[in-house]
Design an enzyme around this catalytic site. Sequence first.
Site, short mmCIF file in Angstrom:
data_model
loop_
_atom_site.label_atom_id
_atom_site.label_comp_id
_atom_site.label_asym_id
_atom_site.label_seq_id
_atom_site.Cartn_x
_atom_site.Cartn_y
_atom_site.Cartn_z
N ASP A 279 -0.33 -0.81 -4.61
CA ASP A 279 -1.72 -0.33 -4.57
C ASP A 279 -1.63 0.97 -3.94
O ASP A 279 -1.49 1.37 -2.69
CB ASP A 279 -2.55 -1.29 -3.65
N GLU B 87 -1.68 -0.38 -8.89
CA GLU B 87 -3.24 -0.51 -8.58
C GLU B 87 -3.98 0.85 -8.37
O GLU B 87 -3.51 1.30 -7.29
CB GLU B 87 -3.35 -1.66 -7.53
N ASP C 45 -8.99 -1.00 -9.60
CA ASP C 45 -9.68 -1.81 -8.62
C ASP C 45 -11.00 -1.08 -8.09
O ASP C 45 -12.08 -1.21 -8.67
CB ASP C 45 -8.94 -1.97 -7.26
N LYS D 9 -13.88 -7.31 -6.91
CA LYS D 9 -14.08 -7.71 -5.43
C LYS D 9 -15.56 -7.92 -5.53
O LYS D 9 -16.39 -7.02 -5.99
CB LYS D 9 -13.86 -6.31 -4.72
N LYS E 162 1.13 -1.22 -0.08
CA LYS E 162 -0.02 0.06 -0.19
C LYS E 162 0.79 1.18 0.08
O LYS E 162 1.70 1.50 1.04
CB LYS E 162 -0.93 -0.10 1.51
#
Length: 368
Positions: free
Chosen positions: A193, A218, A241, A265, A165
């Site tokens: 991400d 991402e 995402d 997701k 992250k």
Amino acid sequence: MKITRISVFHKDFDLSHPYYLSGGRLKFERIDSTFVKIETDESVHGWGEACPWGVTYLPAHGKGIRAGLEEIAPGLIGKDPRQLDRINRLMDVTLPGHPYVKSAVDIACWDILGKVTNMPVCDLLGGREPAPVPIASSISTGTPEEMLDNIQSYRDKGYRVHSAKVGADVDLDISRIRHMSTHQLDGEKIFYDVNRAWLPREAIAVMNAVDVTNSWFEQPCETLDEIAMVRARTTQPICVDEGLHTFTDLTRIHRDQIAELVNIKINRVGGLTKARRLRDYCLGAGISMLIMDTGGSVLADTSTAHFAQSIPAVSCLGTWSCQEMLTVDPAPEQGARNIDGCFTAPDQPGIGVEPDIKILGDAVAIYE
Ligand code: MG
């Protein structure tokens, strides 16, 4: 077969450690999960879970799921849970939009369909692929050294895919990415991400400053428009995402060549039935996938594992295990569990997870 009762359970799960996303902009310590049990007139029942990962991650929240179910659930009584597309159309007519409200109902119906056909859900979704699905680690934002240490702790548990992250501070992000990339092992994949944190100019600056392999950026920015702007000014591979909610989002990502990879997701897109449409489009268009849920216990993880295992390994780069971040397990020793950094969907009919009612507590709503 008819649905006779829908019971809704609310469970807050504490995270074992505070978790930071988006360069530390978003902090999480507890997540709100909703469990749905659907009973039928043939003494078969199914379970689904929906957990949107707090209130700041997406335009979705736990209380919204339970409020939405109040609108949707009464109309489902008397309907055949095996007719997944009809159930989904009915939910969409009853409450347009709000896909995250509908995923637990959809998953519970798949669980029922599996039980009555005596098939695991991965087989119902097209057939179990032989390879277990690699689980991506979840590396909380920190200093470059802290993040690499965290990756190492996941390596020790068998992980070979990492979701690191980043986001927010351009110079620090360049240092983080260079440090992790320099120490990346052969065969390892790293997703940097950003969770929407960069402005386009920041994304372009970072992505063009680093030299990475077997890695993807991402959700670098908030919107698909912004990511399209970045796409035109970098050759780095991109994964979308949080920008993928609907089928129309996916057709746009493909048409405008915004990303070569998407993260589907299950809760965000509205359940397994809608995820299946996205999966099939991706397979037809040559777009690779990560398959995850937005959060939840072993029930959400296992539903996701069934879906991921219906996709050839070359097109499914990984999934996620949220259960390992929680302090409570509502279905001990059941469902998909981490074995050497991979999930295998259970062989039992349906999803293969029966939550312990004693752990969930009393239903907060019952529709019948
Ligand atoms: Mg992500």
